[in-house]
Structures are given as structure tokens and as C-alpha cells.
Scaffold this active site. Structure first.
Site, PDB file in Angstrom:
ATOM      1  N   LYS A 184      -9.385 -27.799 -43.279  1.00 21.09           N
ATOM      2  CA  LYS A 184     -10.314 -28.480 -44.182  1.00 21.09           C
ATOM      3  C   LYS A 184     -10.672 -27.534 -45.325  1.00 21.09           C
ATOM      4  CE  LYS A 184     -12.835 -32.031 -41.740  1.00 21.09           C
ATOM      5  NZ  LYS A 184     -14.146 -32.409 -41.217  1.00 21.09           N
TER       6      LYS A 184
HETATM    7  C1  E4P Z   1     -15.328 -35.540 -41.148  1.00 20.20           C
HETATM    8  O1  E4P Z   1     -14.296 -34.922 -41.137  1.00 20.20           O
HETATM    9  C2  E4P Z   1     -16.674 -34.947 -40.908  1.00 20.20           C
HETATM   10  O2  E4P Z   1     -16.566 -34.059 -39.813  1.00 20.20           O
HETATM   11  C3  E4P Z   1     -17.720 -35.960 -40.543  1.00 20.20           C
HETATM   12  O3  E4P Z   1     -17.238 -37.264 -40.642  1.00 20.20           O
HETATM   13  C4  E4P Z   1     -19.057 -35.738 -41.172  1.00 20.20           C
HETATM   14  O4  E4P Z   1     -19.909 -36.784 -40.788  1.00 20.20           O
HETATM   15  P1  E4P Z   1     -21.492 -36.725 -40.943  1.00 20.20           P
HETATM   16  O5  E4P Z   1     -21.843 -37.190 -42.317  1.00 20.20           O
HETATM   17  O6  E4P Z   1     -21.991 -37.687 -39.904  1.00 20.20           O
HETATM   18  O7  E4P Z   1     -21.920 -35.308 -40.679  1.00 20.20           O
END
Ligand code: E4P
Length: 219
Positions: A87
Site C-alpha cells: 500500500k
Molecule cells: C482498506 O484497504 C482500508 O484498510 C480500510 O478499508 C479502511 O477502512 P476504514 O475507513 O473503516 O478505516
């Protein structure tokens, strides 16, 4: 649409994998940090175990913000297992890191995408995946799914190979809308996947079949 699970909790991942619905996993420093606090385990061991359970991409994220740092952390994480996907933050330094990681054969997922323009830049930089955070857009008073719609149209217009991971999913309707729009992937928290199974008519119908059968057997 592929289904990824948005968690670093190994028990949840194993359970969802047993249901036969899982194509991949996304983690982030918050989710992995939660697992380190809960289990006191080494983060790399947790990621390795996740990769052993799910035969698909597993997104892992470092905390560096500069290109060299993102690339260094990314390459270290990629050593854990061939399915690790890095990421990368949606910043100019992040896009430089996407190019460098790509040239070294490391897959990337540009994270924290909140607009079609950001998605265009990430796709141009050559990322494999990009993740619009739908729930967080909804929280800020926008329609997150509108952005997904725009991004999918843009990628199709120019035949980009980048795949969209609909992220920050809060409820089953987000999943329905992602599938209606033709998103490539939706990454879903365990609790929301559990809710997707539920329908009161299924519960009522199952109960009724058993009751009718038991009554008939007594005759
Ligand atoms: C995606 O890759 C993220 O880990 C995740 O969807 C973040 O979600 P949140 O907004 O509930 O923290």
C-alpha cells in the site's frame, strides 16, 4: 466482483476463507496494530500466516512518507511472501515509489484515494490497485460511490489495467452498490460479510421447514 477481507485478524480470515468466498486481504497500520496489541505477535509473522491462508493478494502498508522510505519498507514487506502487495500513499512521493516498486516486480495498491483525479494519477503511475475509501467520504458528507462510478468510467475510457478496490466499507449496501457499478474488488470487514449472509426470510423459512418435517415424522 472479487471479495477481499479488510482485517489482520487471522481467525476472521480463516473463517471467511473456509466459506470459500475470499480472493484476498487488505490490512493497514491500524488493523495490523490492533492484532499486535491483541496477540503480542510479530507483525511480519502475522502477515506471513495471512498469506499462507489466502491464495491471493495481501495488502501491507509501511509508515514512511518519502519515496526512498516507502520503497525500502515496501521491498522488506514484499520479502515476506510473493502475494504481498504494498500500500502506497496517494502523494507525489508515493507515485514515485509506485514506479520504483513496479520496476522491481513489487505490486502496489495506492491507498486513501478520495477523488477521480487522484485515481487518474495513480493509474498513470502504473499502480496495480487503487483504493477509494467510500465510508470516509460518506462520513464527510459526500456520496463515496459517486467517486467509484467516475473512477471506473475513467479507467475504462483509457483501458488502464489498474483495478479498483472499493474500501472503507461500512455496511452491506456498500457491497451491493460496488457490485452494481462493476468494481473489480470490494474489501469488506468481517462483520459486514457476516451481515451479507443474513435475511429474516431465510431464518423463518429454515425454521418452518424443520418444524413441518418434525410434525410429519410424528404421524
Ligand atoms: C482498506 O484497504 C482500508 O484498510 C480500510 O478499508 C479502511 O477502512 P476504514 O475507513 O473503516 O478505516
Amino acid at each position: 466482483m472479487k471479495i477481499f477481507i479488510d482485517t489482520a485478524n487471522l481467525e476472521e480470515i480463516k473463517e471467511a476463507a473456509d466459506w470459500g468466498i475470499l480472493d484476498g486481504v487488505t490490512t493497514n497500520p491500524t488493523l495490523l496494530g490492533r492484532e499486535i496489541e491483541r496477540t503480542r505477535r510479530d507483525p511480519n509473522d502475522i502477515l506471513k500466516n495471512i498469506c499462507e491462508v489466502v491464495p491471493g493478494p495481501v495488502s501491507a502498508e509501511g509508515i514512511s512518507l518519502d519515496t526512498d522510505g516507502i520503497v525500502k519498507e515496501g521491498k522488506e514487506l514484499a520479502q515476506i511472501h510473493p502475494n504481498i502487495c504494498i500500500k502506497v500513499p496517494m502523494t507525489p512521493d508515493g507515485m514515485k515509489a509506485v514506479r520504483k516498486l513496479r520496476s522491481e516486480g513489487v505490486k502496489t495498491n495506492v491507498t486513501l484515494v478520495f477523488s477521480c483525479n487522484q485515481a487518474l494519477l495513480a493509474a498513470k503511475a502504473g499502480t496495480d490497485y487503487l483504493s477509494p475509501f467510500i465510508g470516509r467520504l460518506d462520513d464527510a458528507g459526500h456520496d463515496g460511490m459517486e467517486i467509484v462510478d467516475q473512477i471506473l468510467a475513467m479507467l475504462e475510457n483509457y483501458a488502464f489495467e489498474t483495478q479498483v478496490i472499493v474500501a472503507s466499507v461500512r455496511h452491506p449496501l456498500h457491497v451491493v452498490r460496488a457490485a452494481e457499478l462493476g468494481a473489480h474488488i470490494c474489501t469488506i470487514p468481517f462483520k459486514v460479510i457476516q451481515l451479507m449472509f443474513k435475511h429474516p426470510l431465510t431464518d423463518q423459512g429454515t425454521k418452518r421447514f424443520i418444524e413441518d418435517w418434525e410434525r410429519a415424522k410424528k404421524i
